[in-house]
Design an enzyme around this catalytic site. Structure first.
Site, PDB file in Angstrom:
ATOM      1  N   GLY A  48      -0.717  -2.790  11.003  1.00  0.00           N
ATOM      2  CA  GLY A  48      -1.457  -2.622  12.238  1.00  0.00           C
ATOM      3  C   GLY A  48      -2.936  -2.848  11.959  1.00  0.00           C
ATOM      4  CG  ASP A  49      -5.409  -3.696  15.092  1.00  0.00           C
ATOM      5  OD1 ASP A  49      -5.521  -4.888  14.748  1.00  0.00           O
ATOM      6  OD2 ASP A  49      -4.899  -3.345  16.169  1.00  0.00           O
ATOM      7  CD  GLU A  74      -6.682   2.168   4.524  1.00  0.00           C
ATOM      8  OE1 GLU A  74      -6.532   1.697   3.374  1.00  0.00           O
ATOM      9  OE2 GLU A  74      -5.874   2.960   5.031  1.00  0.00           O
ATOM     10  CB  THR A  87      -0.938   0.020   1.214  1.00  0.00           C
ATOM     11  OG1 THR A  87      -0.168  -0.018   2.423  1.00  0.00           O
ATOM     12  CG2 THR A  87      -1.860  -1.200   1.189  1.00  0.00           C
TER      13      THR A  87
END
Length: 549
Positions: free
Chosen positions: A216-217, A222, A190
């Site tokens: 991470g979370d 997303e 990304t």
């Protein structure tokens, strides 16, 4: 060479179904007797030493894959098969247990024909894989579904998450594990905020059996919202999701590890555990929670909704992101030194009492506020005076994330997804069966739907992926800094609920509504800043599917 047996091998395990004697790769002078049962691969060196000293027994439950192969470009007629295991083992230095890699590779050369050797190696590799696949564990009394083999996976990696080491961790650990498990994956890096959201919103999901994030979370947040923004959201949200820890908090990864019944681990050990569970490919249902805000009607959450102390620590500590999870410790100490009181009104729809649900709080006071009078609308005439100015001055991430919330209003307004049956509009009164919290001065409010809020923060010990509950916590004002610090330390092992803290309340709810009275503040959803103001939430049981081992 191969002999089928129907008698036990003396280990107390199930009968041997496949037996052979092969040379050990790396030392052709050593020959091994290899036995395969329904549950174990048993390797015994053929030497004069005592039997038990030369025997290795590996559980097929810990096997991620097995492959047959030969040496290309050589005249070697031998064939090989290699099995890959990640059994839990005691650590050498510290206490505890973590998964450690073991590879067992054997050389088959008893037959003159290279093709015959290869066929024999393939037979063994296939048998190991099949028996390993049958070692699926029951969880909560139900057999989980399994991804097809081999399965195709889109792996989204955020190279900036945590300490910025996600790609290095992929290269050092995950790439090898996926290859061993014969998981076909496409790596996508990304490049900007909401890149993953945009990608899955438009992707042809028929090309993939699973979508996995390594970050991470925030990246999974997303992906979930991107899937639920699709016209075909009902089918899209059924795509199995996976998570590999590569950020600072890694709450869902720690929760998945916890649900597997393993002892606590962190950092690379947590990554190996989650990689192992991913390779096993077992899929469970996972609750999602719909979140309504004033001007952005709905988004979806898989982890938490936070306001007050915890939300401030999460966002204000981002300037320490480069040091990893330690940022939360520093942020906690800073915020403890200047403890804030947060004013607002909280209401919830409780889960029906059934013996498994109980509300833990100090005095069981009934609310004196009529539920019908609760309107989540900021009022300048509120009798509650603001005793502090709650704002974030730590970095630019708050501004950028708030801009994201504003810019995405057009998409969230048209967001498909399941209907919310428990929530009236934010500007309307709540039904009479809701409970309104009497107190209006808080230190924090936290709604959790997973067990962990971070790798080392076991917030809801009895939470499961698909229990249909929101675990609501709040701490009333009046708690001392020392008492709050003790409570936060107890949360590391999930001991806070047994601490008999007079200011902590925990209850299981189906829906909730929060009306902050303070003019400025921070509300986070899955660690991401959202629009500040009235907010309400409802749980949707088992809406998503998660690869959980």
């Amino acid at each position: 060479m191969d002999k089928r047996k129907s008698v036990p091998d003396g280990t107390g395990s199930s009968p041997v179904t496949l037996y052979g004697e092969f040379k050990l790769v790396g030392n052709r002078k050593v020959r091994c007797a290899v036995s395969l049962t329904e549950k174990e691969l048993i390797v015994q060196r053929l030497t004069a030493a005592p039997v038990e000293r030369n025997k290795v027994v590996l559980s097929l439950r810990d096997c991620v894959g097995c492959r047959a192969h030969h040496k290309d470009g050589t005249a070697d007629p031998a064939a090989y098969f290699s099995a890959y295991f990640y059994p839990p083992k005691r650590r050498w230095v510290s206490s505890g247990v973590s998964r450690q890699r073991i590879e067992q590779s054997f050389r088959l050369d008893a037959l003159q024909e290279p093709r015959a050797n290869q066929e024999e190696a393939e037979k063994w590799a296939r048998a190991v894989r099949e028996r390993s696949a049958r070692q699926r564990r029951l969880r909560d009394g139900m057999l989980m579904s399994e991804l097809p083999r081999p399965f195709r996976m889109m792996l989204l990696v955020n190279p900036q998450s945590g300490k910025g080491q996600a790609l290095t961790l992929y290269n050092n650990y995950i790439q090898q594990m996926l290859n061993e498990a014969n998981v076909q994956h496409t790596l996508i890096i990304t490049e900007w905020q909401n890149h993953a959201r945009e990608l899955v919103r438009e992707a042809d999901l028929s090309q993939w059996d699973a979508l996995v994030i390594m970050s991470g979370d925030g990246l999974l947040y997303e992906v979930i919202n991107g899937l639920l923004e699709r016209p075909d959201w009902e089918e899209a949200i059924r795509t199995p999701l996976g998570v590999l820890p590569g950020g600072s908090g890694n709450a869902l990864a720690a929760s998945i590890h916890h649900y597997s019944g393993a002892s606590p681990v962190c950092s690379e050990e947590l990554l190996v555990s989650c990689g192992f569970l991913l390779c096993k490919g077992l899929v469970s249902h996972m609750d999602l929670v719909s979140i309504h805000l004033s001007s952005s009607p709905r988004l979806f959450s898989f982890l938490s909704l936070a306001w007050g102390f915890i939300a401030d620590v999460d966002i204000e500590s981002e300037k320490y992101r480069h040091i990893g999870a330690v940022r939360f410790t520093i942020g906690t100490l800073v915020r403890l030194a200047s403890l804030r009181i947060y004013k607002g009104r909280l209401a919830y729809l409780p889960v029906a009492e059934d013996g498994n649900n109980r509300t833990i709080h100090c005095n069981n006071q009934a609310s004196s506020v009529s539920p019908a009078s609760l309107l989540c609308r900021p009022s300048s005439n509120s009798p509650c005076q603001n005793t502090f100015y709650n704002s974030c001055h730590s970095n630019n991430s708050l501004t950028s994330r708030r801009s994201e919330s504003t810019s995405s209003k057009c998409t969230t307004n048209a967001l498909p997804g399941p209907p919310d049956s428990l929530l009236p509009p934010l500007d309307q009164a709540l039904p009479s069966d809701w409970v309104v919290v009497q107190e209006e001065d808080f230190v924090l409010m936290l709604a959790m739907y997973q067990s962990h809020l971070a790798e080392d923060l076991l917030m809801a010990p009895d939470a499961t992926l698909n229990d249909g509950f929101i675990h609501l916590f709040y701490i009333r004002a009046g708690i001392s800094r020392i008492a709050l610090l003790r409570l936060l330390l107890a949360m590391e092992k999930g001991a806070h609920l047994a601490a008999n803290c007079q200011h902590l309340v925990h209850t299981k709810v189906r829906a909730l509504r929060l009306e902050p009275f303070s003019p400025k503040g921070i509300i986070t959803v899955d660690g991401e800043v959202v629009e500040y103001g009235p907010v309400q939430a409802e749980v949707h049981r088992g809406l998503a599917r998660l690869i959980s081992g």
